[in-house]
Design an enzyme around this catalytic site. Structure first.
Site, PDB file in Angstrom:
ATOM      1  N   GLN A   1       2.273   8.964  18.378  1.00  0.00           N
ATOM      2  CA  GLN A   1       2.861   9.852  17.377  1.00  0.00           C
ATOM      3  C   GLN A   1       2.101   9.729  16.059  1.00  0.00           C
ATOM      4  O   GLN A   1       1.816   8.636  15.581  1.00  0.00           O
ATOM      5  CB  GLN A   1       4.355   9.488  17.188  1.00  0.00           C
ATOM      6  CG  GLN A   1       5.132  10.453  16.317  1.00  0.00           C
ATOM      7  CD  GLN A   1       5.275  11.850  16.924  1.00  0.00           C
ATOM      8  OE1 GLN A   1       5.236  12.026  18.139  1.00  0.00           O
ATOM      9  NE2 GLN A   1       5.435  12.843  16.075  1.00  0.00           N
TER      10      GLN A   1
ATOM     11  N   LYS B   1      11.644  13.685  22.201  1.00  0.00           N
ATOM     12  CA  LYS B   1      10.727  13.760  23.347  1.00  0.00           C
ATOM     13  C   LYS B   1      11.253  12.892  24.495  1.00  0.00           C
ATOM     14  O   LYS B   1      11.215  13.294  25.660  1.00  0.00           O
ATOM     15  CB  LYS B   1       9.318  13.299  22.933  1.00  0.00           C
ATOM     16  CG  LYS B   1       8.616  14.285  22.008  1.00  0.00           C
ATOM     17  CD  LYS B   1       7.313  13.734  21.434  1.00  0.00           C
ATOM     18  CE  LYS B   1       6.732  14.702  20.407  1.00  0.00           C
ATOM     19  NZ  LYS B   1       5.517  14.205  19.741  1.00  0.00           N
TER      20      LYS B   1
ATOM     21  N   ASP C   1      -1.107  15.226  24.813  1.00  0.00           N
ATOM     22  CA  ASP C   1      -1.101  15.927  23.526  1.00  0.00           C
ATOM     23  C   ASP C   1      -2.304  16.869  23.406  1.00  0.00           C
ATOM     24  O   ASP C   1      -2.344  17.730  22.528  1.00  0.00           O
ATOM     25  CB  ASP C   1      -1.191  14.914  22.369  1.00  0.00           C
ATOM     26  CG  ASP C   1       0.145  14.677  21.679  1.00  0.00           C
ATOM     27  OD1 ASP C   1       1.001  15.574  21.717  1.00  0.00           O
ATOM     28  OD2 ASP C   1       0.308  13.593  21.082  1.00  0.00           O
TER      29      ASP C   1
END
Ligand code: GUN
Length: 294
Positions: A98, A54, A121
């Site tokens: 994460q 990412k 997200d």
């Protein structure tokens, strides 16, 4: 039957190139750039790899990227304080934590502590709720990637029977909602299947569009497919193989078996996977633009 292989790698590159061009334009007109922060707790190897990818992808399109790494034994309070600090930093447009997190940390507390305006997200209940009622929101990267592939390949979805295998919060559930929305891609009649579904094969057989996110390697076989169906495979698994590496990557669909029955199919790897990071970057750019337009 002629089958088209949906090239997720190519589309992800196109999306990233478009983002790069737009970011370059923003840099010319602003004195700030979009900034994405990733928080990672512990040393799970898969999470380390995802976050590194990412970060690299963000930099490649001109998005500033920072990673906050914490040891497994960080307290929940310290993590929440860090999130609060980032929420209040005006220079930061996107924040992802994460997953998975260590067991002593509440995932829902963490997600709910992220500013919904920075939740690229799309996991915060506010964003999930807005998605459900069709208000503009951050759509999670994997579902957004699936929609983008359908769109870029101009696949007809209106009035089609879309069968979604899996009901996870991250993939199956949002996709089932999005595919039923009055929009394109969408306007489908959706059936969601899960571990308690009876006569799964006969339901799969009715699918004009089959979205597979069940987490079972090569589960879907050719004899389950309606001829001409569109098959989107969100699964990713490493299975033993007789090659140099000793393994290969496969999806929830037995690709070589199933492909001949389909009109369009995503391969694994190179299908939905590459789209996920591209859509995360797209959400980060969107967040930046929303802040600077208002
Ligand atoms: N772990 C696996 N997939 C994801 C994702 O899309 N976002 C975050 N934050 N964690 C993940």
């Amino acid at each position: 039957m002629t089958t088209k292989i949906i090239d997720g790698k190519l589309i992800a590159k196109k999306v990233k190139d478009e983002i790069k061009t737009e970011v370059a334009g923003l840099i010319d007109n602003n004195d700030s750039t979009p900034h994405l922060v990733a928080i990672i707790v512990g040393d799970d190897p898969a999470s380390q790899t995802y976050v590194a990818s990412k970060e690299k992808a963000a930099r490649s399109v001109g998005i500033t990227s920072s990673v906050y790494k914490f040891p497994t034994d960080i307290s929940e309070e310290e993590l929440l304080n860090t999130i609060d600090f980032i929420n209040n930093d005006d220079e930061i447009n996107g924040l992802i934590v994460q997953l998975p997190l260590p067991e002593h940390i509440s995932v829902s507390k963490v997600i709910e502590s992220i500013d919904p305006e920075k939740d690229v997200d799309g996991f915060h209940p506010i964003n999930v709720g807005k998605m459900v009622i069709g208000q503009p929101s951050f759509i999670s990267a994997t579902p957004a990637g699936v929609l983008e592939l359908l769109k870029r390949y101009k696949i007809e979805t209106e009035g089609k029977h879309c069968v979604v295998l899996g009901r996870s919060n991250i993939v199956g559930s949002p996709l089932s909602i999005l595919m039923s929305k009055k929009s394109y891609p969408g306007n489908s009649t959706v059936t969601v299947c899960h571990s308690k579904t009876k006569d799964l094969s006969s339901i799969i057989k009715q699918a004009d569009i089959l979205i597979c996110a069940i987490g079972s390697p090569q589960f879907v076989k050719a004899d389950m497919i309606k001829p001409g169906a569109v098959v989107i495979d969100v699964g990713i698994h490493r299975i033993p193989a007789d090659n140099e590496k000793g393994y290969k990557i496969v999806g929830d669909v037995d690709f070589e078996d199933v492909r001949r029955e389909t009109s369009y199919i995503t391969p694994v790897p190179g299908g939905v996977g590459p789209m996920t990071i591209a859509m995360l970057l797209s959400n980060t750019l969107l967040s930046f633009k929303k802040k600077h337009d208002s």
